[in-house]
Design an enzyme around this catalytic site. Structure first.
Site, PDB file in Angstrom:
ATOM      1  N   LYS A  46       0.847  -1.206   0.000  1.00 16.20           N
ATOM      2  CA  LYS A  46       0.000   0.000   0.000  1.00 16.20           C
ATOM      3  C   LYS A  46       0.880   1.252   0.000  1.00 16.20           C
ATOM      4  CE  LYS A  46      -3.820  -2.361   2.299  1.00 16.20           C
ATOM      5  NZ  LYS A  46      -4.492  -2.670   3.556  1.00 16.20           N
ATOM      6  N   GLN A  90      -4.152  -0.858   9.871  1.00 12.46           N
ATOM      7  CA  GLN A  90      -4.104  -2.214   9.307  1.00 12.46           C
ATOM      8  C   GLN A  90      -4.670  -3.244  10.292  1.00 12.46           C
ATOM      9  OE1 GLN A  90      -3.180  -3.049   6.107  1.00 12.46           O
ATOM     10  NE2 GLN A  90      -3.897  -5.080   6.630  1.00 12.46           N
ATOM     11  N   ASP A 116     -10.468   3.542   4.486  1.00 10.40           N
ATOM     12  CA  ASP A 116     -11.004   2.189   4.351  1.00 10.40           C
ATOM     13  C   ASP A 116     -12.531   2.154   4.351  1.00 10.40           C
ATOM     14  OD1 ASP A 116      -9.113   0.201   3.891  1.00 10.40           O
ATOM     15  OD2 ASP A 116      -8.379   0.294   5.954  1.00 10.40           O
TER      16      ASP A 116
END
Ligand code: NDP
Length: 305
Positions: A46, A90, A116
């Site tokens: 990422k 994460q 997200d």
């Protein structure tokens, strides 16, 4: 060109325009707690993709033993930092942070920086069909279907998996494209038969090779979200035929990445996304696109104030 690469290309002019207008690139802060080897790989990909596209991408590490309060304090600091337009925490978090840590931390992210799309505010907007920041994996799957010209209107889509991260937002996105959607889970009765009625079948289960030929209607489009690492030779032998690519990969490395869809499905489906190299890179491309979207939305809101 692969779909993920095309998404990255499409976003490039938006990054250049933002940077010129605001004197800084869109910024992503990534929080990584503990030493989960898979998370290390995901986070590295990422950051590499977002930074490689000309954005700022910075990693903030927390110890395996860090208490949840430390993670919450870091998220609040990033919420207040104007250089960061987007925040990614994460998953999974270390177990020591407690059972409800993930929800508490996702809830603490400023919804305007929620790359997200996990914050209840953004989930609500998605449900009401006015999405702002949407979960990257389902968004990547939809982007793929649209770019590949797969018809959705009036088609039956079956999503196996009902997680907040993949299954539920995937179902909502398909519904908003006029699919008739069925969501299945571990308590669904007659799963193969339901799956077999799908024109579009999405597998987001976390069980290697679970979706076999008898789950698939001939010609159906199959999206394999699952990423499973097999390290036991017996599992590899049970799932894959002698001479297959997966067996060869296992023999070489001692482990092999497999999806939730059995490779035999390729013989019957119209199209199947590969694992690795399918939904994974699309998810990463969507982290990049959502970072830029968050930066643009924040700038527009500030200008309107
Ligand atoms: P979760 O474990 O949160 O959810 C799994 C879902 O599958 C649950 O809804 C569960 O049902 C359902 N399920 C489990 N067993 C069965 C079964 N036997 N029959 C039917 N349904 C079943 O996983 P995630 O949604 O987070 O992830 C799913 C997979 O996708 C994983 O392999 C994960 O690694 C991968 N993934 C890949 C990403 C990518 O970028 N490619 C990103 C995110 C995830 P129930 O709710 O009843 O328990």
């Amino acid at each position: 060109m692969a779909c993920a690469a095309r998404i990255r290309d499409d976003v490039a002019p938006r990054i250049a325009a933002f940077t010129e207008r605001h004197g800084r690139p869109p910024g992503l802060g990534v929080v990584l707690a503990g030493q989960n080897p898979a998370s290390e790989v995901y986070v590295r990909n990422k950051i590499k993709t977002v930074a490689g596209a000309g954005c700022r991408a910075e990693l903030f590490r927390l110890d395996q033993s860090a208490p949840v309060e430390e993670a919450l304090a870091l998220v609040r600091r990033l919420n207040a930092d104007e250089a960061f337009d987007a925040i990614l925490v994460q998953s999974p978090l270390p177990e020591g942070m407690g059972k409800d840590a993930e929800q508490r931390i996702f809830d603490a992210v400023d919804p305007a920086k929620d790359v997200d799309g996990f914050h209840p505010f953004n989930v609500g907007l998605l449900v009401q069909k006015r999405p702002a920041l949407v979960a990257c994996t389902p968004l990547g799957c939809i982007e793929l279907l649209e770019r590949e010209g797969i018809a959705m209107k009036g088609r039956h889509a079956v999503v196996i998996g009902r997680s907040d991260i993949v299954g539920k937002p995937m179902a909502m996105l398909l519904l908003h494209r006029d699919c008739t959607v069925t969501i299945c889970h571990s308590r669904t009765a007659g799963l193969p038969e339901i799956a077999r009625s799908a024109d579009i079948l999405v597998a987001a289960i976390g069980r290697p090779g679970f979706v076999t030929r008898d789950f698939v209607k001939p010609g159906a489009t199959v999206i394999d979200v699952g990423i499973n690492t097999l390290t036991d030779e017996a599992d590899v032998t049970r799932l894959f035929a002698a001479g297959s690519k997966k067996r060869a990969a296992f023999a070489e490395k001692g482990s092999v990445l497999v999806g939730d869809v059995h490779p035999d499905v390729e013989e019957i489906a119209g199209a199947v996304t590969p694992v690795p190299g399918g939904v994974g890179p699309l998810t990463v491309a969507m982290v990049l696109r959502n970072t830029v979207t968050a930066a643009e939305l924040r700038a527009t809101r500030k200008a309107a104030m």
